[in-house]
Design a protein around this motif. Structure first.
Motif, PDB file in Angstrom:
ATOM      1  N   ASP A 110      -2.842  -2.414   1.895  1.00  0.00           N
ATOM      2  CA  ASP A 110      -1.611  -1.614   1.891  1.00  0.00           C
ATOM      3  C   ASP A 110      -0.977  -1.577   3.281  1.00  0.00           C
ATOM      4  N   TYR A 111      -1.809  -1.682   4.325  1.00  0.00           N
ATOM      5  CA  TYR A 111      -1.348  -1.659   5.718  1.00  0.00           C
ATOM      6  C   TYR A 111      -2.166  -2.687   6.498  1.00  0.00           C
ATOM      7  N   GLY A 126     -10.510   5.720   1.468  1.00  0.00           N
ATOM      8  CA  GLY A 126      -9.884   4.408   1.346  1.00  0.00           C
ATOM      9  C   GLY A 126     -10.819   3.314   1.823  1.00  0.00           C
ATOM     10  N   LYS A 182       4.061  -4.629   2.776  1.00  0.00           N
ATOM     11  CA  LYS A 182       2.921  -3.887   3.309  1.00  0.00           C
ATOM     12  C   LYS A 182       3.170  -3.641   4.798  1.00  0.00           C
ATOM     13  N   PRO A 217      -5.875   4.485   0.937  1.00  0.00           N
ATOM     14  CA  PRO A 217      -5.263   3.161   1.071  1.00  0.00           C
ATOM     15  C   PRO A 217      -6.246   2.109   1.590  1.00  0.00           C
TER      16      PRO A 217
END
Ligand code: ZN
Length: 352
Positions: A158-159, A101, A227, A68
């Motif tokens: 994504d985060y 990631g 997200k 991610p």
């Protein structure tokens, strides 16, 4: 013959499998472009509008393996120093060769605040840099920066984690926010993210704006775009205490382990103190402030937490706790203006 065909398929299968384990493309944010297993530095260039242009430093860690995209942002308030130094430490220690990631780090959003030692706002336009998201391309500098971060960081990740702390005038104990949005899947993820980060006092924030076009805060800009994001706070009154820096940097690495971006197991908070509501106590009078409790003190409703005198030493206002709870922060300097914050008190709940 049959055996060798099977061997062939196995061989092709292994190649495909290996290809999936190796990140292929470069990753670019602003002027920073990193290939697989690389770290790159650069700037988010925000051009001039009604007020001057600015360049926000950005670091991209592009892992050797896929995974991610995690965005880490500090220094929206440029004098919340411990949070800025914590991300500087992460920049110095994170190894892209170990990473699955991509990690995007903005260690210092509000450069003018940092350089001029101005708390709370961007001195260029007088606006807080965590209140104008998702921003505007044609607004003042704070709004243009917020727009650039929304487009180039939030929409790419994504985060996300937004880092804060006690500002120059805030004597703060560490805590985190769990933004409970009413979406059970995303709430479960942010719940685990905040426990993996490791700060054990956690504010449950359930009344945040739901409209992605009026998201106001950075973490909420990410959450309203699907997200999962949290906010964390440590540090106080202009200091850079090793324990505050360590709490924020080790929390970041634990979160990366929870997201399976680094090998190892995260350290989850086992017994969090959930805070259902935050009460702000303000001063009725201007004068000299004297606290009588420390950050982190547990207090009962009605307890005196500080007082204000005039410039001749006469007490003109006493601040009392409106409820029982924990002092999240209390004014850390003698300067007090009518209407300013004396303290923030977190109300404890057992049912977050
Ligand atoms: Zn802040």
């Amino acid at each position: 013959m049959k055996l060798s065909r099977n061997f062939c398929l196995l061989f092709i299968g292994s190649i495909l499998c290996c290809a999936q384990l190796i990140a292929q493309d470069t990753f670019t944010v602003g002027t920073a472009t990193a290939g697989p297993g690389q770290k790159a530095t650069g700037f988010l260039e925000v051009s001039a509008g009604a007020d001057p242009a600015t360049s926000i430093p950005v670091v991209v860690f592009h892992g050797a393996k896929p995974g991610p995209v995690l965005a880490l942002v500090s220094g929206a308030h440029g004098t919340e120093y411990a949070s800025i130094i914590a991300l500087e430490k992460v920049i110095q220690t994170l190894d892209p060769a170990q990473l699955s990631g991509t990690v995007i780090i903005l260690p210092l959003v509000n450069i003018a605040s940092f350089e001029q030692k101005v708390p709370h706002v961007n001195p260029v336009d007088g606006k807080s840099m965590n209140r104008f998201y998702p921003g505007k391309p044609d607004g003042t500098q704070t709004e243009r920066v917020s727009y650039a971060i929304t487009k180039q960081v939030v929409e790419r990740c994504d985060y996300l984690v937004d880092y804060h702390g006690g500002d120059l005038d805030e004597n703060l104990r560490p805590y985190a926010y769990w933004p409970k949005a009413g979406n059970s899947k995303q709430d479960a993820t942010t719940h685990d993210m905040v426990l993996a980060f490791g700060l054990d006092h956690i504010i449950v924030w359930s009344d945040r704006p739901k409209d992605p076009n009026a998201s106001r805060y950075l973490d909420n800009t990410a959450n309203t775009r699907g997200k999962p994001a949290i906010a964390v706070e440590a540090g106080y009154s202009g200091t850079v205490q090793p324990e505050d820096v360590a709490a924020l940097s080790s929390g970041t690495f634990s979160l990366m382990r929870y997201l399976k971006m680094l090998p190892g197991t995260p350290t989850m908070v086992e017994h969090p103190v959930w805070l259902s509501k935050v009460d702000t106590v303000t001063s009725d009078r201007s004068g000299i402030f004297y606290p009588v409790v420390q950050r982190g003190t547990y207090i009962e409703a009605g307890m005196k937490i500080g007082y204000v005198t005039d410039y001749f030493g006469k007490v003109i206002f006493e601040a009392h706790a409106p409820t029982a709870g924990v002092v999240l922060y209390i004014c850390g300097v003698p300067s007090m203006k009518q209407g300013d914050t004396v303290a923030n008190i977190g109300e404890i709940t057992t049912t977050p």
